[in-house]
Structure formats: structure tokens, C-alpha cells
Design a protein around this motif. Structure first.
Motif, short mmCIF file in Angstrom:
data_model
loop_
_atom_site.label_atom_id
_atom_site.label_comp_id
_atom_site.label_asym_id
_atom_site.label_seq_id
_atom_site.Cartn_x
_atom_site.Cartn_y
_atom_site.Cartn_z
N MET A 155 0.83 -1.21 0.00
CA MET A 155 0.00 0.00 0.00
C MET A 155 0.86 1.25 0.00
O MET A 155 1.88 1.32 0.68
N LEU A 156 0.45 2.26 -0.78
CA LEU A 156 1.14 3.54 -0.76
C LEU A 156 0.87 4.26 0.55
O LEU A 156 -0.26 4.22 1.06
N VAL A 157 1.88 4.91 1.09
CA VAL A 157 1.72 5.66 2.34
C VAL A 157 0.64 6.73 2.19
O VAL A 157 -0.13 7.00 3.12
N SER A 158 0.54 7.34 1.02
CA SER A 158 -0.45 8.41 0.79
C SER A 158 -1.89 7.91 0.93
O SER A 158 -2.81 8.70 1.13
N GLU A 159 -2.08 6.60 0.86
CA GLU A 159 -3.44 6.03 0.95
C GLU A 159 -3.73 5.42 2.32
O GLU A 159 -4.80 4.87 2.54
N MET A 160 -2.78 5.52 3.23
CA MET A 160 -2.94 4.89 4.55
C MET A 160 -3.70 5.78 5.52
O MET A 160 -3.54 7.00 5.49
N PRO A 161 -4.45 5.18 6.45
CA PRO A 161 -4.92 5.94 7.61
C PRO A 161 -3.72 6.26 8.51
O PRO A 161 -2.68 5.59 8.43
N VAL A 162 -3.87 7.25 9.36
CA VAL A 162 -2.72 7.70 10.15
C VAL A 162 -2.17 6.61 11.07
O VAL A 162 -0.96 6.53 11.30
N GLY A 163 -3.04 5.75 11.59
CA GLY A 163 -2.57 4.68 12.47
C GLY A 163 -1.60 3.75 11.77
O GLY A 163 -0.59 3.34 12.33
N HIS A 164 -1.87 3.42 10.51
CA HIS A 164 -0.99 2.54 9.74
C HIS A 164 0.33 3.23 9.44
O HIS A 164 1.38 2.57 9.37
N LYS A 165 0.30 4.54 9.24
CA LYS A 165 1.55 5.28 9.02
C LYS A 165 2.45 5.16 10.26
O LYS A 165 3.66 4.97 10.14
N GLN A 166 1.84 5.24 11.43
CA GLN A 166 2.63 5.15 12.66
C GLN A 166 3.27 3.78 12.79
O GLN A 166 4.45 3.65 13.14
N ALA A 189 -0.31 8.51 19.81
CA ALA A 189 -1.19 9.68 19.72
C ALA A 189 -2.24 9.53 18.63
O ALA A 189 -3.35 10.05 18.75
N VAL A 190 -1.89 8.83 17.54
CA VAL A 190 -2.84 8.69 16.43
C VAL A 190 -3.47 7.30 16.39
O VAL A 190 -4.17 6.96 15.44
N LEU A 191 -3.22 6.48 17.41
CA LEU A 191 -3.73 5.11 17.42
C LEU A 191 -5.00 5.00 18.25
O LEU A 191 -5.20 5.75 19.20
N THR A 192 -5.84 4.05 17.89
CA THR A 192 -7.00 3.74 18.72
C THR A 192 -6.51 2.97 19.94
O THR A 192 -5.35 2.52 20.00
N GLU A 193 -7.41 2.76 20.89
CA GLU A 193 -7.02 2.06 22.11
C GLU A 193 -6.55 0.63 21.82
O GLU A 193 -5.58 0.15 22.40
N SER A 194 -7.23 -0.05 20.89
CA SER A 194 -6.84 -1.43 20.57
C SER A 194 -5.49 -1.46 19.86
O SER A 194 -4.65 -2.34 20.14
N GLU A 195 -5.25 -0.52 18.94
CA GLU A 195 -3.96 -0.45 18.26
C GLU A 195 -2.85 -0.12 19.25
O GLU A 195 -1.76 -0.67 19.18
N LEU A 200 1.97 -1.52 22.69
CA LEU A 200 2.59 -1.66 24.01
C LEU A 200 3.11 -3.08 24.22
O LEU A 200 4.20 -3.28 24.76
N GLN A 201 2.34 -4.07 23.79
CA GLN A 201 2.78 -5.46 23.92
C GLN A 201 4.04 -5.70 23.07
O GLN A 201 4.96 -6.41 23.48
N THR A 202 4.06 -5.08 21.88
CA THR A 202 5.23 -5.21 21.00
C THR A 202 6.47 -4.62 21.66
O THR A 202 7.56 -5.20 21.62
N LEU A 203 6.32 -3.45 22.28
CA LEU A 203 7.46 -2.79 22.91
C LEU A 203 7.99 -3.62 24.08
O LEU A 203 9.21 -3.72 24.29
N LYS A 204 7.09 -4.24 24.84
CA LYS A 204 7.53 -5.10 25.94
C LYS A 204 8.34 -6.28 25.40
O LYS A 204 9.35 -6.69 25.99
N ARG A 205 7.90 -6.82 24.26
CA ARG A 205 8.59 -7.95 23.65
C ARG A 205 9.99 -7.53 23.18
O ARG A 205 10.97 -8.24 23.36
N LEU A 206 10.08 -6.34 22.56
CA LEU A 206 11.37 -5.83 22.11
C LEU A 206 12.32 -5.60 23.28
O LEU A 206 13.51 -5.89 23.21
#
Length: 532
Positions: A155-166, A189-195, A200-206
Motif C-alpha cells: 500500500m502507498l503511504v499516501s493512501e494509509m490511515p494515520v494509524g498505519h503510518k505510525q 497519539a494517532v492510534l486507537t485504544e486497541s492499536e 505496548l505489547q510489542t514494545l515489551k517484547r522488544l
């Protein structure tokens, strides 16, 4: 989390920036596998500190800094972000740094593409190497897989919602094999609560794999959920450096602002309205990353009407479509008059205002003064802040009136700046957001659309912005339609809240409704029950 000597040590760092001393003798350490939560109000110095750490050119261009940065026991002097990347630092900035015309894959592997030599390399050098696109896609999918979310590699970045860009920004840093320290500036800041929960789980894993993380966020509950240690900046000073043990949100908020803050809760009072200010019938909007298929709702005059929902379901597309920023169809009626769609100037002239969620792309004239930014729309649409010369033959800007207007909003919204002549690009993200609000208020709209008004704003400024919206609604009768990913924020200020799911209004609830009812609407479960 590993113990031992620090992986990163910031020692006695001070910085004078744009005429302000924004950092005063800042010191703290970061160890391997540690997640450090860095918090503070807008203007506290967080972003400037990270710019120093990452070797951003703006630091050297404004006289450098005092103090030292030590990585792995050796003092470093980065002349550019490339030096920082080579040293194992990765950074996800508050504002996106992706190339819109490139795909997810191309952005993730940018400047580190997988290539093989061609027969022309001997003559023309490495630039004639052939891209191994399958290998690049494989790397991108591996980085995306570590995030635990779904991203389309093509997907092109220009077509993404902001959450996917993050998530694409974060995947790019994960793809760098040498990354030892990861800095995230407002990553949710641009993510929904579920995203955000997935991130957060990813960062803990890293962190469990040994990567040290500096996590900057205004969402204090996330800091408490993820950080091993919390460092609080206030007015450029480290006022607290504490393990994350027996610490509450109220504690952090008080350290940040130097005063106690009350908790926000659902609005309890029920206001009665009669007249309809805005009618929206069967609205559709063609906005990349947003789904607006068939939206209908009414907003009462004098009401604060909230619109929430998960990312990409259509909530951001609604105001963007009505205000003419993206192709739209359907019927919109403002106080009995049909609003012409696909015509932003006409929408503004009819008395509607708009604060976009994209403050840098849509909201601001970054290279112009604060005065010019705040007065611009009122000048263009209503011919205000102009004075006639030569008997009315010409008009020119009324500089004094523009300055007075700007001073009024700097005071009202507590905008941290050196003067009203300062350029908008020099302000922190939260203060830029306040300028966007001031610009909208300056046209005195009868109806104001506000998208993500507190994105990237700290806890103290967030309350100020919400109080200001409340003030304009109560004291000037401004009807407000507020779009936000923060459900608790909507519940604290709105009279009614509409939840958008799959491009339609799934339901409209009072702010006092049980949180589970909002969750059902967001998940689509309520619609499934109706259709069963």
C-alpha cells in the motif's frame, strides 16, 4: 531487564533554543532492556532532548548544547541522524517522516534496500545495483510481523490511515538490525485504544530481547502500563526520576504541572435542546484510509456532539468530507441552508469552522508567524483584519489588529512562544495544535468541527483545550462537532456521542452510558445483534 552499567547516559545537558532556555542540567541513565517513560507538559523540553540525542541538524544550527551523551561507555558527538542510526539509535518522531509516494515496504527498507550487483556496477558504481524486491518485501513482512498487526506491504503511504503510518514508522526502526535504543515520541497519539495496546505489547517484547526504549507519551495510563522507570520533565528540569512502583496517574500529573489535577469523568448533566443546527443525510466521502459509506445524523443548536470509533471506520472522513477536503456526496443542511459539498470556501463562508487532525499538513502555515496563522482564515473568508487605503481602492493587512488577536489567544490558550512573530514551525506539537484551535475560533463559527483536538497534547494542556471548547459552547453558543479517538475525552465534554463503524453510524449514546455499550458499538456487535 538487565542490570549493570548504563547503555545510555545523559549527563548535565542544557540547551538554549529560539531564545528560550528549554533544558536545564538534565541527567538520567537508560539500561539495556529497560523501558523509560519520559513525560512532561508541552514545552517541557522532551522533544528538544530527543533531537539532541538523535543528532538533529536544528541543534547544531542553533548553537549546539552543553553537557554530554554517553552510549556504551563512550561519549558520542553526532553530526547528523545518520551517525545516531549507525550507533544503534532508532527514533519514531511525533510527526511522520515517510515518503507518501512509496509503499509500506519501500519506506521500511529505505536507504537499506536489498540489492545485488549488475554488470554495470564496475562502470557506474553501486547505484546501478538491482533491487531484490522479493527480499525487501520479506524483510518488511518480518518487521510488520513483530508488531503483531496487519499492514499491506504494497500500500502507498499516501493512501494509509494515520494509524498505519505510525506502525510503518515503527516497523522501519525494527528492521534495522543494529538498533539498541529505540526512541518513540508520542507513538500512540494517532492510534486507537486497541492499536495502542498491540503496540505496548510489542514494545515489551522488544525490551525483553534487550532493546532499551525511551517512551514519550501524554497517555499516562500507557506510561504506567509499560515503563520500568519514569522521568518527569517540567520547564526543562528533571523534577522526578523514579521506578514505576506504587505510582498513580494523579502522581505523574501533579509532578508534570506542579499542581494537583482532578480526574475527568463522564459528563453527568443532561441538557435539553430543541432546534436542529446541522442535518447530515446519507453522506459518503472518498478519503484514503477512511470508510464513509452512508452516514446520517442531526446535531442540535448549542450542542457538543461527539463522534468516535475505531481507526479507518469513518469518523475522520465525516468532517473532512463536509468541509470539502475530500470528494463527498449526500446532503448536508446547516440551519436550513444546503451546504455545497466539495467547496471548502463556501462551507467556511456559511459559518462553519474546522480544526483538522493533520495540523502540519492542513492546519498551519509553518513558515509564517503566529499572527498570520491565527488571522489567515478570518482574513480570507470574512475579509477581517484588513484596512482600506486610498479611499478603499486597496486593502492591506491590519498588523496591529492581527497582533492583538494573536495575543488574545496566546493568553487564552496558554500558548508557549517567544513572541507573536514567532514562526509556527518553531512551536512544540501541542502548541501548534492550540494555534489551529485559535485560527478556527477567530472566524467565530456558528458550528465548529474539531478533529482530534488534543492529539499530542499533555494532560494539563488537554484540560485547557477541553475547557476552552466548553467555554465557546456555553458563552458564545457555538455548536461543536468533536471527533476523537479518546472515548473518555468525548464522555467528559459531549452531550451525545455517535459511534461510527464500517462507514455508518452504529448508534448514538449519552456520555453516561456504560463503557461496555460503546465497546459493543465499536466492535460491530450491536449491529450484528440487530441483523441477527
Amino acid at each position: 531487564m538487565a542490570n549493570g552499567s548504563p547503555l545510555l547516559s545523559i549527563q548535565h545537558v542544557s540547551k538554549d533554543f529560539y531564545g528560550n532556555v528549554v533544558l536545564h542540567d538534565v541527567s538520567f541513565d537508560l539500561r539495556e532492556g529497560e523501558i523509560l517513560g519520559l513525560v512532561g507538559e508541552n514545552g517541557a523540553g522532551k522533544t528538544t532532548l530527543m533531537r539532541i540525542l538523535f543528532g538533529m541538524p536544528v541543534i547544531a544550527e542553533t548553537g549546539g548544547f552543553q553537557g554530554s551523551v554517553i552510549i556504551g561507555g563512550s561519549e558520542v558527538h553526532f553530526s547528523s541522524p545518520f551517525d545516531a542510526l549507525d550507533a544503534g539509535l532508532g527514533m519514531v518522531h511525533q510527526e511522520f517522516s515517510l515518503i507518501p509516494g512509496f509503499t509500506t515496504t519501500e519506506n521500511i527498507v529505505l536507504n537499506r534496500e536489498s540489492m545485488r550487483p549488475s554488470i554495470l556496477n564496475d562502470v557506474f558504481g553501486d547505484r546501478m545495483s538491482i533491487l531484490l524486491r522479493d527480499k525487501m518485501r520479506e524483510r518488511a513482512e518480518k518487521a510488520i510481523g513483530k508488531l503483531g498487526i496487519e499492514l499491506d506491504p504494497d500500500m502507498l503511504v499516501s493512501e494509509m490511515p494515520v494509524g498505519h503510518k505510525q506502525f510503518t514508522e515503527i516497523a522501519r526502526e525494527i528492521d534495522r538490525e543494529q538498533t539498541r535504543i529505540l526512541i518513540l515520541d508520542e507513538p500512540t497519539a494517532v492510534l486507537t485504544e486497541s492499536e495502542a495496546e498491540v503496540l505496548l505489547q510489542t514494545l515489551k517484547r522488544l525490551a525483553s530481547e534487550g532493546i532499551a526504549i525511551i517512551f514519550i507519551s501524554h497517555r499516562l495510563q500507557e506510561v504506567l502500563a509499560i515503563a520500568n522507570r519514569i522521568v518527569v520533565l517540567r520547564d526543562g528540569h528533571v523534577v522526578k526520576d523514579t521506578p514505576n512502583e506504587h505510582v498513580s496517574m494523579r502522581d505523574i500529573a501533579s509532578w508534570m504541572v506542579g499542581r494537583s489535577l482532578g480526574e475527568t469523568g463522564a459528563r453527568s448533566e443532561g441538557r435539553k435542546f430543541s432546534d436542529i443546527a446541522l442535518k447530515v443525510h446519507h453522506l459518503w466521502v472518498d478519503m484514503p484510509g477512511e470508510t464513509v459509506r452512508d452516514v446520517s445524523f442531526d446535531v442540535h443548536k448549542g450542542e457538543i456532539f461527539g463522534i468516535g470509533g475505531l481507526a479507518g471506520q469513518g469518523k475522520l472522513g465525516i468532517p473532512n468530507g463536509i468541509m470539502g477536503l475530500f470528494p463527498a456526496g449526500g446532503e448536508v443542511i446547516l440551519e436550513g441552508n444546503t451546504v455545497p459539498l466539495n467547496a471548502p470556501a463556501k462551507a467556511l463562508a456559511m459559518g462553519m469552522g474546522f480544526v483538522s487532525e493533520d495540523r502540519r499538513g492542513v492546519g498551519l502555515l509553518l513558515d509564517e508567524s503566529l499572527e498570520w496563522n491565527i488571522a489567515f482564515t478570518a482574513m480570507q473568508v470574512h475579509r477581517q483584519y484588513l484596512k482600506k487605503v486610498l479611499g478603499g481602492l486597496f486593502s492591506q493587512r491590519d498588523e496591529r489588529a492581527m497582533e492583538d488577536l494573536c495575543k488574545e489567544y496566546v493568553s487564552l490558550l496558554d500558548i508557549k512562544c517567544t513572541s507573536t512573530k514567532q514562526k509556527a514551525k518553531e512551536l512544540s506539537g501541542g502548541n501548534q495544535q492550540k494555534i489551529c484551535l485559535a485560527k478556527a475560533f477567530a472566524i467565530k463559527p456558528s458550528l465548529l468541527f474539531v478533529s482530534e483536538p488534543t492529539r499530542g497534547i499533555d494532560v494539563g494542556a488537554k484540560k485547557l483545550v477541553l475547557d476552552t471548547l466548553h467555554h465557546y459552547n456555553r458563552d458564545f453558543g457555538t455548536t461543536i462537532v468533536m471527533v476523537s479517538s479518546e472515548l473518555e475525552e468525548l464522555r467528559s465534554i459531549c452531550d451525545r456521542i455517535a459511534i461510527v463503524d464500517e462507514g455508518r453510524i452504529a448508534g448514538i449514546l449519552p456520555p453516561t452510558a456504560d463503557i461496555s455499550e460503546f465497546g459493543l458499538l465499536m466492535s460491530g456487535a450491536a449491529m450484528e445483534a440487530v441483523n441477527a
